[in-house]
Design a protein around this motif. Sequence first.
Motif, PDB file in Angstrom:
ATOM      1  N   HIS A 110      25.821  21.140  11.146  1.00 34.45           N
ATOM      2  CA  HIS A 110      26.585  22.381  11.240  1.00 34.45           C
ATOM      3  C   HIS A 110      25.766  23.483  10.566  1.00 34.45           C
ATOM      4  CE1 HIS A 110      29.989  25.134  11.428  1.00 34.45           C
ATOM      5  NE2 HIS A 110      30.574  24.261  12.227  1.00 34.45           N
ATOM      6  N   GLY A 111      24.686  23.865  11.255  1.00 36.54           N
ATOM      7  CA  GLY A 111      23.870  24.970  10.777  1.00 36.54           C
ATOM      8  C   GLY A 111      22.842  24.622   9.730  1.00 36.54           C
ATOM      9  N   LEU A 166      28.227  25.711  14.942  1.00 37.43           N
ATOM     10  CA  LEU A 166      28.533  26.857  14.089  1.00 37.43           C
ATOM     11  C   LEU A 166      29.924  27.375  14.424  1.00 37.43           C
ATOM     12  CD1 LEU A 166      28.223  29.668  15.963  1.00 37.43           C
ATOM     13  CD2 LEU A 166      25.820  29.083  15.758  1.00 37.43           C
ATOM     14  N   ASP A 167      30.515  28.099  13.458  1.00 36.68           N
ATOM     15  CA  ASP A 167      31.825  28.702  13.715  1.00 36.68           C
ATOM     16  C   ASP A 167      31.886  30.132  13.199  1.00 36.68           C
ATOM     17  OD1 ASP A 167      31.847  28.181  11.009  1.00 36.68           O
ATOM     18  OD2 ASP A 167      33.865  27.320  10.985  1.00 36.68           O
ATOM     19  N   TYR A 168      30.705  30.703  12.915  1.00 33.72           N
ATOM     20  CA  TYR A 168      30.629  32.094  12.461  1.00 33.72           C
ATOM     21  C   TYR A 168      29.409  32.709  13.110  1.00 33.72           C
ATOM     22  CZ  TYR A 168      30.480  36.068   9.198  1.00 33.72           C
ATOM     23  OH  TYR A 168      30.483  37.336   8.643  1.00 33.72           O
ATOM     24  N   GLU A 169      29.637  33.685  13.982  1.00 35.73           N
ATOM     25  CA  GLU A 169      28.557  34.203  14.811  1.00 35.73           C
ATOM     26  C   GLU A 169      27.562  35.084  14.066  1.00 35.73           C
ATOM     27  OE1 GLU A 169      32.227  36.827  15.704  1.00 35.73           O
ATOM     28  OE2 GLU A 169      31.744  34.790  15.042  1.00 35.73           O
ATOM     29  N   ILE A 220      26.066  34.263  11.225  1.00 36.76           N
ATOM     30  CA  ILE A 220      25.148  33.465  10.421  1.00 36.76           C
ATOM     31  C   ILE A 220      23.718  33.691  10.908  1.00 36.76           C
ATOM     32  CG2 ILE A 220      25.292  31.410  11.887  1.00 36.76           C
ATOM     33  CD1 ILE A 220      25.219  29.723   9.316  1.00 36.76           C
ATOM     34  N   LEU A 270      20.505  32.652  12.228  1.00 40.86           N
ATOM     35  CA  LEU A 270      19.880  31.514  12.910  1.00 40.86           C
ATOM     36  C   LEU A 270      18.543  31.927  13.509  1.00 40.86           C
ATOM     37  CD1 LEU A 270      22.870  29.755  14.726  1.00 40.86           C
ATOM     38  CD2 LEU A 270      21.556  28.892  12.799  1.00 40.86           C
ATOM     39  N   MET A 328      30.019  25.671  19.594  1.00 42.94           N
ATOM     40  CA  MET A 328      30.815  26.595  18.800  1.00 42.94           C
ATOM     41  C   MET A 328      32.219  26.699  19.392  1.00 42.94           C
ATOM     42  SD  MET A 328      29.059  30.181  19.996  1.00 42.94           S
ATOM     43  CE  MET A 328      29.276  30.840  21.656  1.00 42.94           C
TER      44      MET A 328
END
Length: 352
Positions: A95-96, A115-118, A120, A122, A133
């Motif tokens: 997860h990231g 991921l669950d937060y755009e 972040i 990367l 996601m």
Amino acid sequence: MTKAQKIWIDLDNSPHVPFFAPIISGLEERGHRVWVTARDRFQVAELADLHGIPNVMIGRDYGKNKLAKIAGLLHRALQLFPLVRQEKPTLALSHGSRAQVAAAKMAGIPTIVMLDYEFIDLSFPFTIDDIFMPEAIPERAITANCTNIWRYPGIKEDVYAPAFVPGKDILGELAIAPDRIIVTMRPPATTAHYHNVKSEVLFDDVISLAAATPNTAIIMLPRNENQREEICEAWRHLLDSGKMIIPEKAVSGLDLVWHSDLVVSGGGTMVREAAALGIPAYSVFSGQTGCVDRRLVETGRLKLIVNFEDIAGAIAIRKRTECQGGFRGSQTLPAILDRIEEVIDRHPPVPH
């Protein structure tokens, strides 16, 4: 039918432990072998033990300094690389975890990054094979260089919250009388690149409100040892009076959330766990609001505290009589497991 393979999962942060626990079990039930590495930061080691997940501990927390973070990432990737070459997994899943992606790319192993937060960061110098996601995040929100994007139903916490069965006597363990109003609080992630200091000010004001409310017990869950020390110094009078309690060891997050009357956090997993279980959930996160949190706000499962006027007006500190709903997303876990196997089928084992 998918041929059984070895899958490498990296636990890079404490919320990843309960998230990946059912994924690990699900993959093993389908005949796959799972090899787990973990980073020794926050409560990853304790939570992995709590969930019975054998792992190889590699790396630590590298603080908030950007250069130290980058150097730590590269160092951990180089530490992981020889182990990966030895274990020969078919697929890397995290997860990231930036260090896992770097090590996997060096070893020629395909990667799935969840991921669950755009917002972040990367920004990798190479292509991620797959991003998973929540469906609340539109594809156009992701700027990372990747081959495939897949959006799963529900939210990350729906992977494990639906299977939760309340049971552990958390309040008894913490010596808290059940008639008290339980306010569980988790500070903002002050070492994250997206941290906004306004969250800390709002969080402190919520502590003051909860402390001034009769018959409350504040259960405080610092993210790291530095936060623990800062809280102990700033709120010593509440700790000495028993108004605030910091658990001495890692506790089951879902059990604690379930026995809470409300949860207040500087964003992140715990407040979304509360939303998933139907417990009153409040976020004082002051960074860019992600699509997942906006969806939770729209559906009434989460309240955002964005200014000081919201604190007294929006936060209801009272005994909870019942859940508002929750236990949604029962299809999230099987959907993710199915998609992982599709990725396995698309990538034959890498020769070593």
